[in-house]
Design an enzyme around this catalytic site. Structure first.
Site, mmCIF file in Angstrom:
data_model
loop_
_atom_site.group_PDB
_atom_site.id
_atom_site.type_symbol
_atom_site.label_atom_id
_atom_site.label_comp_id
_atom_site.label_asym_id
_atom_site.label_seq_id
_atom_site.Cartn_x
_atom_site.Cartn_y
_atom_site.Cartn_z
ATOM 1 N N TYR A 1 -6.083 0.651 -8.642
ATOM 2 C CA TYR A 1 -5.320 0.757 -7.393
ATOM 3 C C TYR A 1 -5.244 -0.603 -6.698
ATOM 4 O O TYR A 1 -4.168 -1.039 -6.280
ATOM 5 C CB TYR A 1 -6.004 1.772 -6.482
ATOM 6 C CG TYR A 1 -5.390 1.923 -5.107
ATOM 7 C CD1 TYR A 1 -4.346 2.802 -4.877
ATOM 8 C CD2 TYR A 1 -5.882 1.197 -4.022
ATOM 9 C CE1 TYR A 1 -3.790 2.948 -3.616
ATOM 10 C CE2 TYR A 1 -5.337 1.329 -2.761
ATOM 11 C CZ TYR A 1 -4.286 2.211 -2.560
ATOM 12 O OH TYR A 1 -3.751 2.340 -1.305
ATOM 13 N N ARG B 1 2.519 1.930 -3.364
ATOM 14 C CA ARG B 1 1.559 2.487 -4.330
ATOM 15 C C ARG B 1 1.219 3.931 -3.998
ATOM 16 O O ARG B 1 0.972 4.749 -4.901
ATOM 17 C CB ARG B 1 0.290 1.625 -4.328
ATOM 18 C CG ARG B 1 -0.757 2.067 -5.333
ATOM 19 C CD ARG B 1 -0.241 1.955 -6.758
ATOM 20 N NE ARG B 1 -1.254 2.332 -7.729
ATOM 21 C CZ ARG B 1 -1.541 3.584 -8.074
ATOM 22 N NH1 ARG B 1 -0.888 4.584 -7.517
ATOM 23 N NH2 ARG B 1 -2.472 3.838 -8.967
ATOM 24 N N GLU B 2 1.227 4.262 -2.718
ATOM 25 C CA GLU B 2 0.863 5.613 -2.305
ATOM 26 C C GLU B 2 2.013 6.606 -2.474
ATOM 27 O O GLU B 2 1.817 7.716 -2.960
ATOM 28 C CB GLU B 2 0.412 5.606 -0.836
ATOM 29 C CG GLU B 2 -0.885 4.854 -0.560
ATOM 30 C CD GLU B 2 -2.107 5.615 -1.065
ATOM 31 O OE1 GLU B 2 -1.965 6.780 -1.471
ATOM 32 O OE2 GLU B 2 -3.204 5.025 -1.063
ATOM 33 N N SER B 3 3.221 6.226 -2.032
ATOM 34 C CA SER B 3 4.304 7.215 -1.916
ATOM 35 C C SER B 3 5.650 6.779 -2.464
ATOM 36 O O SER B 3 6.609 7.547 -2.390
ATOM 37 C CB SER B 3 4.494 7.566 -0.443
ATOM 38 O OG SER B 3 5.016 6.439 0.266
ATOM 39 N N ILE C 1 0.840 -1.195 0.000
ATOM 40 C CA ILE C 1 0.000 0.000 0.000
ATOM 41 C C ILE C 1 0.879 1.250 0.000
ATOM 42 O O ILE C 1 0.649 2.204 -0.762
ATOM 43 C CB ILE C 1 -0.937 0.005 1.228
ATOM 44 C CG1 ILE C 1 -1.941 -1.148 1.163
ATOM 45 C CG2 ILE C 1 -1.688 1.337 1.326
ATOM 46 C CD1 ILE C 1 -2.750 -1.332 2.435
#
Length: 478
Positions: free
Chosen positions: A457, A330-332, A327
């Protein structure tokens, strides 16, 4: 499949190696002939009856990511899960025998050391002449696989001059021999004592030769080896099935009939859909060479710094740490100072509201962000309806993490209206794009949502999660 000794001129001309390969091919061919003739001890009965007497279903397979391997929770893999379900249907214990090569698998089945060979076996003419098969359960293409820095043939006419190496005992001998009869100048070699997977690893490390692999095997491995590329398919769809012990004699007939009935069950069809999605579809639909290559570099560089933080938070909430790390990537991209124009920040890209809810005072502090993101995700999991079970709970919570819990619930409502199961992620995923359709979202409680974005996502996080789990098996950490 046995190597055809009448065509041993296809093997590179080194006399000692040639003799060794010819003798090995002759030995395997002899085993096939014995299997086909049913040359067994006279007291042996049907394969199914013998398995029932033992109370065990003996299955030989390959030790590979597409078939069977051990992770921290025990044995997993497409073939293992499918064989385990069939053994349960029969009321038998499952015994798995893992081989490293296709040759080893075929030898075990023709020597009656296994009742079933579940190893992603393509049904070829040579194999069908030597053994019976159950119903096909996958359709695959044979693909040429090379390095991005290697040859780039586009058509059959480009194949002469390409260094093609294949694993012994594989179905690819028949594929290439057929092409060789049609394409003057096409040559290939059979590498000794290697598997398809080991050849893919060599190519993934920039070896300049090419090999052959089934389409689903290639799709899975290029996630771990992003340098792999497949410039062309060499045939149309081919069936994959389980091979049965007992050769072509009467002995496997009752097992063949029983297996056909099991594969025809609606429960088995649903299981195959689930397994295909779990092991292969995510790999096939979520490949981004640049991002995967960057991800694998970061696994060696940044991940060791943050892994203890992911593990600590995951342990607190009884989650896989690899899922939280996926996660966060994928986010940062595992950057503590990551910022977005929408106002989200940090390793887990928390909004101000979600940060407050999770008790985070500094979103740019890596430890706080990971702890807060894990806490927020765990809360989403707990809010999910009880009807959502298994790993589907992870995927629904991921969709909620991305587009909001209420929009995720809208998608479930829409799935139900369309006659789909609102508790199955595979079904709900199909309607997410409709959350962007004005004619549809106007009738939903929360209206418009970025449905396609949420769908992509979840697929991306699942892809990174699987790569990390494979990495953890080889690098278990402290």
């Amino acid at each position: 499949m046995a190597i055809d000794v009448t065509r041993c001129s296809l093997i590179p001309r080194h006399s000692t190696a040639l003799l060794s390969r010819a003798l090995k091919a002759l030995a395997i061919l002899t085993l096939f002939v014995l299997a086909a003739c049913g040359d067994r001890e006279p007291h042996q009965g049907s394969v199914l009856r013998e398995a029932q007497k033992r109370g065990q279903l003996r299955v030989v397979t390959l030790n590979s990511p597409t078939t069977y391997y051990e992770d921290r929770e025990g044995p997993v893999g497409f073939e293992y899960d499918l064989a385990n379900a069939y053994a349960h249907y029969l009321g038998l214990d499952l015994t798995m025998q893992a081989e490293q090569t296709i040759e080893g698998v075929l030898q075990a089945i023709v020597e009656d050391r296994a009742d079933i060979a579940a190893a992603g076996l393509t049904i070829t003419k040579a194999r069908k002449d030597a053994m019976r098969f159950g119903p096909p359960y996958l359709q695959v293409q044979t693909r040429l696989v090379c390095s991005r820095k290697g040859p780039k043939p586009k058509t059959n006419a480009d194949l002469p001059g390409v260094d093609i190496r294949i694993a012994p005992g594989s179905s690819y001998v028949e594929v290439l021999q057929k092409l060789k009869d049609e394409i003057p100048g096409l040559e290939y070699s059979i590498s000794e004592n290697v598997s398809v997977e080991s050849l893919l690893v060599q190519i993934g490390k920039s070896a300049r030769f090419c090999t052959l692999a089934d389409s689903h095997v290639f799709a899975l491995h290029r996630r771990y080896l992003p340098e792999l590329t497949s410039p062309m398919a060499l045939n149309d769809d081919q069936p994959i099935a389980w091979a049965l012990g007992g050769g072509t004699s009467w002995r496997p007939i009752s097992l063949e009939r029983n297996m056909a009935a099991w594969f025809a069950r609606e429960e088995t069809k649903a299981l195959l859909e689930t397994l295909n999605e779990r092991y292969f579809q995510v790999a096939d639909n979520s490949f981004d060479y640049v991002d995967i290559a960057r991800f694998r570099r970061a696994m060696r560089g940044r991940l060791p710094v943050f892994r203890p933080m992911f593990e600590k938070t995951a342990s607190r909430h009884k989650l896989p740490w690899e899922l939280l790390a996926a996660i966060s990537w994928r986010e940062s991209h595992w950057r503590a100072d990551a910022r977005s124009h929408t106002g989200v920040r940090g390793m887990m890209m928390l909004t101000r509201a979600s940060a407050r809810e999770a008790g985070v005072t500094n979103r740019l502090d890596a430890a706080q962000s990971i702890a807060g993101g894990g806490r927020y995700y765990a809360r989403l999991l707990r809010r999910l309806p009880d009807g959502i079970v298994g790993e589907d709970r992870y995927w629904f919570a991921l969709a909620a993490y991305n587009m909001g819990y209420a929009h995720m619930m809208d998608a479930r409502i829409l799935a139900g209206k369309n006659g789909l199961d609102p508790d199955r992620w595979r079904d709900v995923r199909e309607v997410l794009a409709d959350l962007e359709n004005p004619e549809i979202y106007k009738d939903l409680p929360r209206g418009y949502a970025h449905g396609r974005q949420a769908r992509d996502y979840v697929a991306a996080v699942r892809n990174f999660y699987d790569i990390l789990r494979q990495h953890t098996q080889k690098n278990p950490g402290p």
